[in-house]
Design a protein around this motif. Structure first.
Motif, mmCIF file in Angstrom:
data_model
loop_
_atom_site.group_PDB
_atom_site.id
_atom_site.type_symbol
_atom_site.label_atom_id
_atom_site.label_comp_id
_atom_site.label_asym_id
_atom_site.label_seq_id
_atom_site.Cartn_x
_atom_site.Cartn_y
_atom_site.Cartn_z
ATOM 1 N N VAL A 184 0.844 -1.211 0.000
ATOM 2 C CA VAL A 184 0.000 0.000 0.000
ATOM 3 C C VAL A 184 0.872 1.251 0.000
ATOM 4 C CG1 VAL A 184 -1.638 1.350 1.355
ATOM 5 C CG2 VAL A 184 -1.992 -1.106 1.079
ATOM 6 N N LEU A 185 1.929 1.253 0.804
ATOM 7 C CA LEU A 185 2.839 2.399 0.829
ATOM 8 C C LEU A 185 3.528 2.577 -0.516
ATOM 9 C CD1 LEU A 185 4.474 2.018 4.371
ATOM 10 C CD2 LEU A 185 2.705 3.632 3.664
ATOM 11 N N PHE A 186 3.899 1.478 -1.140
ATOM 12 C CA PHE A 186 4.501 1.506 -2.474
ATOM 13 C C PHE A 186 3.541 2.158 -3.458
ATOM 14 C CE2 PHE A 186 7.822 -1.088 -4.933
ATOM 15 C CZ PHE A 186 7.723 -0.294 -6.073
ATOM 16 N N LEU A 187 2.272 1.736 -3.408
ATOM 17 C CA LEU A 187 1.255 2.300 -4.299
ATOM 18 C C LEU A 187 1.073 3.794 -4.048
ATOM 19 C CD1 LEU A 187 -2.069 0.748 -5.385
ATOM 20 C CD2 LEU A 187 -2.106 3.023 -4.390
ATOM 21 N N LEU A 188 1.015 4.190 -2.780
ATOM 22 C CA LEU A 188 0.851 5.612 -2.456
ATOM 23 C C LEU A 188 2.039 6.422 -2.956
ATOM 24 C CD1 LEU A 188 -0.593 5.394 1.176
ATOM 25 C CD2 LEU A 188 -1.821 5.979 -0.921
ATOM 26 N N SER A 189 3.224 5.832 -2.883
ATOM 27 C CA SER A 189 4.418 6.489 -3.403
ATOM 28 C C SER A 189 4.269 6.764 -4.899
ATOM 29 C CB SER A 189 5.647 5.606 -3.156
ATOM 30 O OG SER A 189 6.764 6.062 -3.899
ATOM 31 N N ASP A 190 3.743 5.781 -5.620
ATOM 32 C CA ASP A 190 3.577 5.953 -7.062
ATOM 33 C C ASP A 190 2.434 6.906 -7.399
ATOM 34 O OD1 ASP A 190 5.715 4.502 -7.974
ATOM 35 O OD2 ASP A 190 4.638 2.610 -8.046
ATOM 36 N N VAL A 191 1.459 7.030 -6.510
ATOM 37 C CA VAL A 191 0.408 8.034 -6.716
ATOM 38 C C VAL A 191 1.027 9.426 -6.695
ATOM 39 C CG1 VAL A 191 -1.620 9.123 -5.674
ATOM 40 C CG2 VAL A 191 -1.477 6.624 -5.797
ATOM 41 N N VAL A 192 1.896 9.670 -5.711
ATOM 42 C CA VAL A 192 2.586 10.960 -5.636
ATOM 43 C C VAL A 192 3.467 11.154 -6.865
ATOM 44 C CG1 VAL A 192 4.235 12.370 -4.341
ATOM 45 C CG2 VAL A 192 2.571 10.952 -3.112
ATOM 46 N N LEU A 193 4.184 10.086 -7.255
ATOM 47 C CA LEU A 193 5.070 10.157 -8.414
ATOM 48 C C LEU A 193 4.287 10.432 -9.691
ATOM 49 C CD1 LEU A 193 8.116 9.790 -8.946
ATOM 50 C CD2 LEU A 193 7.604 7.442 -9.657
ATOM 51 N N ASP A 203 6.338 18.996 -8.003
ATOM 52 C CA ASP A 203 7.768 18.703 -8.050
ATOM 53 C C ASP A 203 8.557 19.487 -7.008
ATOM 54 O OD1 ASP A 203 7.302 21.146 -9.171
ATOM 55 O OD2 ASP A 203 8.547 20.821 -10.951
ATOM 56 N N LYS A 204 7.855 19.928 -5.960
ATOM 57 C CA LYS A 204 8.515 20.661 -4.880
ATOM 58 C C LYS A 204 9.259 19.680 -3.960
ATOM 59 C CE LYS A 204 5.235 24.520 -4.810
ATOM 60 N NZ LYS A 204 4.537 24.119 -6.041
ATOM 61 N N PRO A 205 10.228 20.178 -3.187
ATOM 62 C CA PRO A 205 10.993 19.298 -2.294
ATOM 63 C C PRO A 205 10.131 18.428 -1.395
ATOM 64 C CG PRO A 205 12.047 21.432 -2.418
ATOM 65 C CD PRO A 205 10.750 21.559 -3.179
ATOM 66 N N VAL A 206 9.017 18.967 -0.881
ATOM 67 C CA VAL A 206 8.172 18.190 0.021
ATOM 68 C C VAL A 206 7.551 16.995 -0.698
ATOM 69 C CG1 VAL A 206 6.118 19.616 -0.421
ATOM 70 C CG2 VAL A 206 6.296 18.291 1.700
#
Length: 230
Positions: A184-193, A203-206
């Motif tokens: 789930v965390l992996f998926l959420l990471s790719d949502v942000v990506l 594309d900000k540092p945060v």
């Protein structure tokens, strides 16, 4: 036990990488990123050694992690060598996609999924993949020539997550629960990506920090799932 050492070392290296990566991509940051990924791979290796009776699951998870490392390198090279950015981006997608095939296969094999469980998971994943591409305007993202790549990757990413969640629910296994949280965390990471690559203002540092934090947390949890497998 060695895997606890690599897990702790990896967390330290990853936090260091997150700090520097949020300031932008560079060859120096690529070295930190590679070291971070190598640490979760070593965690997988030592976990396999301590749990040799589950060699199939461990080997497939390790292959997924190795392909993740390759994808990590390709995506950072995209930010460094702008001339070949398109090729590096496609390579990154491909490495991660194949990695998810290994992750999904590990879950299906380990938990002896019934064929119709796999079919339901696949149907859900395909639906999510098409929904992702078709809702591009709603999400204010532009996939352009990457539409098919995003579709394929979304399907395989979702397949890993859905299968992991189903395994956790059905087995109540500590290992599968840890894997599911990692997926789930992996998926959420790719949502942000997804928004970082194809949207505007993400594309900000945060955003870069959150993306990588979720990704490494997910990969380390997936690696840790081998430790608790019985």
């Amino acid at each position: 036990m060695p895997y606890y050492f690599t897990l702790a070392a990896g967390l330290i290296v990853s936090i260091t990488f997150l700090f520097y990566r949020s300031k932008g991509a560079s060859v120096k940051n690529l070295f930190f990123k590679t070291a971070s990924s190598l640490c979760y791979l070593l965690t997988m290796v030592f976990a396999m050694i301590s749990n040799p009776q589950e060699i199939f699951f461990g080997t497939f998870v390790l292959m997924g992690g190795a392909l993740g490392l390759s994808g990590d390198i390709a995506l950072d090279l995209k930010c460094i060598y702008h001339k070949d950015a398109n090729e590096y981006l496609k390579a990154g997608f491909l490495f991660f996609l194949i990695g998810h095939v290994f992750y999904t296969s590990a879950i299906i094999w380990q938990n002896q999924f019934k064929w119709w469980w796999v079919a339901v998971c696949a149907a859900i994943s395909i639906a999510v993949g098409f929904a992702t591409v078709l809702s591009a305007n709603i999400m204010h993202v532009h996939y352009g020539k990457y539409r098919r790549v995003v579709l394929a990757y979304s399907i395989f990413l979702t397949m890993t997550t859905v299968c992991a969640l189903l395994a956790a629910i059905v087995t109540h296994s500590k290992s599968m629960i840890i894997f599911a949280v990692g997926a789930v965390l992996f998926l959420l990471s790719d949502v942000v990506l997804n928004f970082t690559y194809f949207g505007r203002g993400w594309d900000k540092p945060v955003h870069i920090f959150v993306n990588h934090m979720l990704y490494y947390a997910g990969q380390y949890l997936i690696a840790a799932s081998i430790i608790f497998l019985k």
